[in-house]
Design an enzyme around this catalytic site. Structure first.
Site, short mmCIF file in Angstrom:
data_model
loop_
_atom_site.label_atom_id
_atom_site.label_comp_id
_atom_site.label_asym_id
_atom_site.label_seq_id
_atom_site.Cartn_x
_atom_site.Cartn_y
_atom_site.Cartn_z
N HIS A 45 0.78 -1.19 -0.20
CA HIS A 45 -0.11 0.00 0.06
C HIS A 45 1.01 1.30 0.11
O HIS A 45 0.70 2.14 -0.71
CB HIS A 45 -0.95 0.08 1.44
CG HIS A 45 -1.98 -0.96 1.48
ND1 HIS A 45 -1.97 -1.96 2.50
CD2 HIS A 45 -2.67 -1.50 0.38
CE1 HIS A 45 -3.07 -3.05 2.23
NE2 HIS A 45 -3.46 -2.64 1.15
N ARG A 82 -1.77 -5.98 -8.48
CA ARG A 82 -0.75 -6.90 -7.99
C ARG A 82 -0.40 -8.02 -9.09
O ARG A 82 0.89 -8.08 -9.86
CB ARG A 82 -0.89 -7.64 -6.48
CG ARG A 82 -0.39 -6.65 -5.64
CD ARG A 82 -1.21 -7.27 -4.36
NE ARG A 82 -2.33 -7.63 -4.50
CZ ARG A 82 -3.10 -8.20 -3.42
NH1 ARG A 82 -2.76 -8.24 -2.28
NH2 ARG A 82 -4.52 -8.49 -3.67
N SER A 93 -2.49 -8.16 3.11
CA SER A 93 -2.68 -8.13 4.50
C SER A 93 -2.90 -9.08 4.99
O SER A 93 -2.39 -9.46 6.22
CB SER A 93 -3.80 -7.07 4.73
OG SER A 93 -3.67 -5.77 4.10
N LYS A 97 -17.29 -7.55 7.84
CA LYS A 97 -16.16 -8.24 8.02
C LYS A 97 -15.56 -8.23 9.60
O LYS A 97 -16.20 -7.41 10.31
CB LYS A 97 -14.98 -7.33 7.23
CG LYS A 97 -14.81 -7.94 5.90
CD LYS A 97 -13.41 -7.35 5.18
CE LYS A 97 -13.54 -8.03 3.85
NZ LYS A 97 -12.19 -7.16 3.18
O1 PNS Z 1 -8.95 -3.48 0.38
P1 PNS Z 1 -10.09 -4.07 -0.17
O2 PNS Z 1 -10.80 -4.81 0.85
O3 PNS Z 1 -9.90 -4.74 -1.70
O4 PNS Z 1 -10.89 -2.74 -0.73
C1 PNS Z 1 -12.31 -2.94 -1.42
C2 PNS Z 1 -13.10 -1.41 -1.46
C3 PNS Z 1 -13.22 -0.81 -0.10
C4 PNS Z 1 -12.29 -0.65 -2.28
C5 PNS Z 1 -14.45 -1.85 -2.07
O5 PNS Z 1 -15.04 -2.81 -1.29
C6 PNS Z 1 -15.28 -0.69 -1.94
O6 PNS Z 1 -15.28 0.45 -2.63
N1 PNS Z 1 -16.55 -0.72 -1.27
C7 PNS Z 1 -17.42 0.36 -1.08
C8 PNS Z 1 -18.85 -0.11 -1.51
C9 PNS Z 1 -19.00 0.37 -2.96
O7 PNS Z 1 -18.92 1.53 -3.50
N2 PNS Z 1 -19.65 -0.81 -3.72
C10 PNS Z 1 -20.00 -0.52 -5.35
C11 PNS Z 1 -18.76 -0.49 -6.17
S1 PNS Z 1 -18.04 -1.84 -6.69
#
Ligand code: PNS
Length: 181
Positions: A24, A97, A135, A48
Site C-alpha cells: 500500500h 498486483r 494484508s 467483516k
Molecule cells: O482493500 P479491499 O478490501 O480490496 O477494498 C475494497 C473496497 C473498499 C475498495 C471496496 O469494497 C469498495 O469500494 N467498497 C465500497 C462499496 C461500493 O462502493 N460498492 C460498489 C462499487 S463496486
C-alpha cells in the site's frame, strides 16, 4: 488526464487496510508522483471481522504518515464514488498486483464508472518485491510466528506482535561479542 494548474489534485485510495502494508505504501508513493494529495479511505464494513478496529487502523496509518501533509486518512461507508465526490476527488487509485486481482478490480472500476462517470479509476502496479504481498498473508505469517520486517511499516510490525504475542524468536539474534556480556 488534464491537470488543473490552480487546483490541488486529490486521489482517494480506498481499502480495508487491515493492516496497511508496504505494498500500500508503495502505491501511495506512486500516487503522490501523479497527484498532489492522497486520501486513504478505510471502508467501514460491518460484515467483516477485522484484526484491527477502524480506530486502530486510522491510528496506524496516521503514525505511518505523520509529518507528511500530502497524505490523509479517513473512513467511509456507502458507495465509494459518493465518498470520492464529496471528498473533492476526481480519481480513485487502486493497486494491481497480479492477474488474479484484475477481474475483481475491473468489475469494480466499471461499476464505479457507471455509478459516477466523473470519477476515474487509476491502477498502479507496486514494485515487484511487493507483488505477492497482502494484508491477509502478513497477518497469517505473524500469527504463525514468522517475520514480516520490510513488508510492513515498523508501527504495523509492532502492533501485529502486540496482537499475536511475540511469536517465534528472531532467527538472526545479535552476535554476542566474546568476553563481554
Ligand atoms: O482493500 P479491499 O478490501 O480490496 O477494498 C475494497 C473496497 C473498499 C475498495 C471496496 O469494497 C469498495 O469500494 N467498497 C465500497 C462499496 C461500493 O462502493 N460498492 C460498489 C462499487 S463496486
Amino acid at each position: 488526464m488534464k491537470k488543473s494548474k490552480n487546483r490541488t489534485s486529490l486521489a482517494v485510495f480506498p481499502g480495508s487496510f487491515d493492516p496497511i502494508t508496504n505494498g500500500h505504501v508503495d502505491i501511495i508513493a506512486r500516487g503522490l508522483s501523479v497527484f498532489d494529495q492522497v486520501k486513504i479511505a478505510i471502508l467501514l464494513n460491518p460484515d467483516k471481522r477485522p484484526l484491527f478496529t477502524v480506530e486502530e487502523r486510522v491510528e496506524i496509518i496516521g503514525e505511518t504518515y505523520r509529518g507528511d501533509p500530502r497524505v490523509s486518512v479517513d473512513t467511509f461507508s456507502g458507495l465509494l464514488v459518493d465518498y470520492a465526490e464529496k471528498a473533492g476527488a476526481a480519481v480513485i487509485v487502486r493497486g494491481l498486483r497480479a492477474i488474479s486481482d484484475f477481474e475483481f478490480e475491473f468489475q469494480m472500476a466499471l461499476m464505479n464508472r457507471r455509478l459516477n462517470p466523473r470519477i476515474e479509476t487509476v491502477f498502479m502496479m507496486p514494485a515487484e518485491q511487493y507483488s505477492y504481498l497482502s494484508s491477509r498473508l502478513v497477518k497469517e505469517v505473524v500469527q504463525l510466528g514468522g517475520r514480516v520486517r520490510g513488508l510492513v511499516p515498523p508501527v504495523v510490525e509492532r502492533r501485529l506482535r502486540e496482537k499475536y504475542g511475540s511469536g517465534r524468536p528472531d532467527p538472526s539474534p545479535r552476535r554476542h561479542r566474546r568476553g563481554r556480556s
